[in-house]
Design an enzyme around this catalytic site. Sequence first.
Site, PDB file in Angstrom:
ATOM      1  N   LYS A   7      44.712  63.899  25.569  1.00 39.07           N
ATOM      2  CA  LYS A   7      45.055  63.221  24.309  1.00 39.07           C
ATOM      3  C   LYS A   7      44.040  63.465  23.189  1.00 39.07           C
ATOM      4  CE  LYS A   7      48.114  59.490  25.722  1.00 39.07           C
ATOM      5  NZ  LYS A   7      48.461  58.096  25.482  1.00 39.07           N
ATOM      6  N   ASP A  57      51.955  55.990  19.988  1.00 41.01           N
ATOM      7  CA  ASP A  57      51.567  54.824  20.794  1.00 41.01           C
ATOM      8  C   ASP A  57      51.439  53.551  19.946  1.00 41.01           C
ATOM      9  OD1 ASP A  57      51.486  55.924  23.341  1.00 41.01           O
ATOM     10  OD2 ASP A  57      49.383  56.508  23.188  1.00 41.01           O
TER      11      ASP A  57
HETATM   12  P1  NAP Z   1      41.142  53.505  30.344  1.00 43.54           P
HETATM   13  O1  NAP Z   1      40.510  54.491  29.436  1.00 43.54           O
HETATM   14  O2  NAP Z   1      41.044  53.708  31.807  1.00 43.54           O
HETATM   15  O3  NAP Z   1      40.636  52.019  30.030  1.00 43.54           O
HETATM   16  C1  NAP Z   1      39.530  51.835  29.350  1.00 43.54           C
HETATM   17  C2  NAP Z   1      39.211  50.348  29.190  1.00 43.54           C
HETATM   18  O4  NAP Z   1      39.387  49.570  30.378  1.00 43.54           O
HETATM   19  C3  NAP Z   1      37.781  50.217  28.816  1.00 43.54           C
HETATM   20  O5  NAP Z   1      37.706  49.144  27.932  1.00 43.54           O
HETATM   21  C4  NAP Z   1      37.106  49.900  30.135  1.00 43.54           C
HETATM   22  O6  NAP Z   1      35.897  49.176  29.975  1.00 43.54           O
HETATM   23  C5  NAP Z   1      38.137  49.010  30.788  1.00 43.54           C
HETATM   24  N1  NAP Z   1      38.053  49.044  32.246  1.00 43.54           N
HETATM   25  C6  NAP Z   1      38.445  50.057  33.053  1.00 43.54           C
HETATM   26  N2  NAP Z   1      38.222  49.714  34.336  1.00 43.54           N
HETATM   27  C7  NAP Z   1      37.660  48.479  34.327  1.00 43.54           C
HETATM   28  C8  NAP Z   1      37.214  47.596  35.344  1.00 43.54           C
HETATM   29  N3  NAP Z   1      37.285  47.925  36.637  1.00 43.54           N
HETATM   30  N4  NAP Z   1      36.701  46.396  34.979  1.00 43.54           N
HETATM   31  C9  NAP Z   1      36.641  46.057  33.671  1.00 43.54           C
HETATM   32  N5  NAP Z   1      37.049  46.853  32.668  1.00 43.54           N
HETATM   33  C10 NAP Z   1      37.562  48.049  32.998  1.00 43.54           C
HETATM   34  O7  NAP Z   1      42.657  53.383  30.001  1.00 43.54           O
HETATM   35  P2  NAP Z   1      43.479  53.385  28.654  1.00 43.54           P
HETATM   36  O8  NAP Z   1      44.044  54.747  28.453  1.00 43.54           O
HETATM   37  O9  NAP Z   1      42.762  52.732  27.542  1.00 43.54           O
HETATM   38  O10 NAP Z   1      44.689  52.446  29.175  1.00 43.54           O
HETATM   39  C11 NAP Z   1      44.484  51.090  29.521  1.00 43.54           C
HETATM   40  C12 NAP Z   1      45.707  50.538  30.219  1.00 43.54           C
HETATM   41  O11 NAP Z   1      46.822  50.564  29.360  1.00 43.54           O
HETATM   42  C13 NAP Z   1      46.132  51.330  31.465  1.00 43.54           C
HETATM   43  O12 NAP Z   1      46.520  50.417  32.465  1.00 43.54           O
HETATM   44  C14 NAP Z   1      47.320  52.115  31.031  1.00 43.54           C
HETATM   45  O13 NAP Z   1      48.237  52.348  32.086  1.00 43.54           O
HETATM   46  C15 NAP Z   1      47.924  51.171  30.002  1.00 43.54           C
HETATM   47  N6  NAP Z   1      48.692  51.885  28.988  1.00 43.54           N
HETATM   48  C16 NAP Z   1      50.005  51.555  28.860  1.00 43.54           C
HETATM   49  C17 NAP Z   1      50.758  52.164  27.887  1.00 43.54           C
HETATM   50  C18 NAP Z   1      52.203  51.782  27.759  1.00 43.54           C
HETATM   51  O14 NAP Z   1      52.949  52.517  27.106  1.00 43.54           O
HETATM   52  N7  NAP Z   1      52.598  50.656  28.300  1.00 43.54           N
HETATM   53  C19 NAP Z   1      50.201  53.144  27.054  1.00 43.54           C
HETATM   54  C20 NAP Z   1      48.841  53.461  27.203  1.00 43.54           C
HETATM   55  C21 NAP Z   1      48.095  52.826  28.189  1.00 43.54           C
HETATM   56  P3  NAP Z   1      34.527  49.934  29.564  1.00 43.54           P
HETATM   57  O15 NAP Z   1      34.603  50.196  28.094  1.00 43.54           O
HETATM   58  O16 NAP Z   1      33.480  48.942  29.929  1.00 43.54           O
HETATM   59  O17 NAP Z   1      34.475  51.183  30.384  1.00 43.54           O
END
Ligand code: NAP
Length: 270
Positions: A68, A105
């Site tokens: 991305k 998004d």
């Molecule tokens: P990501 O990069 O894996 O998530 C990053 C964020 O989550 C950061 O703030 C990170 O904290 C926190 N995090 C990750 N693991 C953690 C843990 N074990 N404990 C506490 N905080 C944790 O993912 P992303 O791309 O931003 O997506 C986040 C979620 O949204 C995912 O579940 C994804 O499937 C969902 N999503 C859904 C859609 C949809 O269309 N519905 C679209 C996009 C994403 P730190 O900053 O401290 O590392």
Amino acid sequence: MSKPYAEVIGDPIAHSKSPAIHGFWLETLGIEADYRAAHVTPDGLAGYFSRRKEDPDWRGCNITIPHKQAALDHVEDRGELRASIGAINTVLRDEDGALIGTNTDAAGFYAPISGLDLEGAEVAVVGAGGAARAVLFALKRAGVAHVALFNRTPLKAAGLLAAFGLEGEALPIDTPLPPAALLVNASPLGMTGQPPLALDLDPLPDDAIVYDLVYAPLETDLLRAARERGLVTVDGLEMLIGQAAVAFELFFGRPAPRDGDAALREMLIR
Ligand code: NAP
């Protein structure tokens, strides 16, 4: 004879629900086109775009992990997304053959809550990754006044608030919630295989909305707790389908037939 097509690229890609969503709409509308999944590794990204640019049947692509951000290096960034959301999830080719990057998004996130008046509202968001960036971009545009941004690493959250010019505070996840009009989980917490998101929803007002971007499971513990408290909930499939709908129209020139959402959701959770 060859057919027009779009596709989703990523590494890995087998898990993507995009072919099922776009395929459902193509079939519903009787459009003679395909939507595929293509496995593209980081090393193959430049070659992918240079080949597809020359393919007259290619209508564009959606982009998922891990491309991305990297894809921005191969397209024109006319919406200045590098400096805002910092990522693209869709690439199109314009009439002059140029590759244009865009991001659906933020629009996909906002669509299910577009009827809310968030002007001047206090909101709470969990997470500071790519998904949170799209959420904050949309909330900034909606005119929210104050964002409580909860993150495991509050420093990262503070940087994000500053980057979007949002008033608010960066907080550790175990801090009590404020009386926010909207709570969004934009972290993977609560997803199958991830730790739960343990928040006490008591401080939220009775008309608050709880929106979880996680869609596996579809009803997360957060959404169940919100529903049990009588709050309105929005699940992660809403955004997933919403962002796909914006891309579908860009690829195929017709609005996605959203009156079939119930059947589409049924198919996606089967
Ligand atoms: P990501 O990069 O894996 O998530 C990053 C964020 O989550 C950061 O703030 C990170 O904290 C926190 N995090 C990750 N693991 C953690 C843990 N074990 N404990 C506490 N905080 C944790 O993912 P992303 O791309 O931003 O997506 C986040 C979620 O949204 C995912 O579940 C994804 O499937 C969902 N999503 C859904 C859609 C949809 O269309 N519905 C679209 C996009 C994403 P730190 O900053 O401290 O590392």
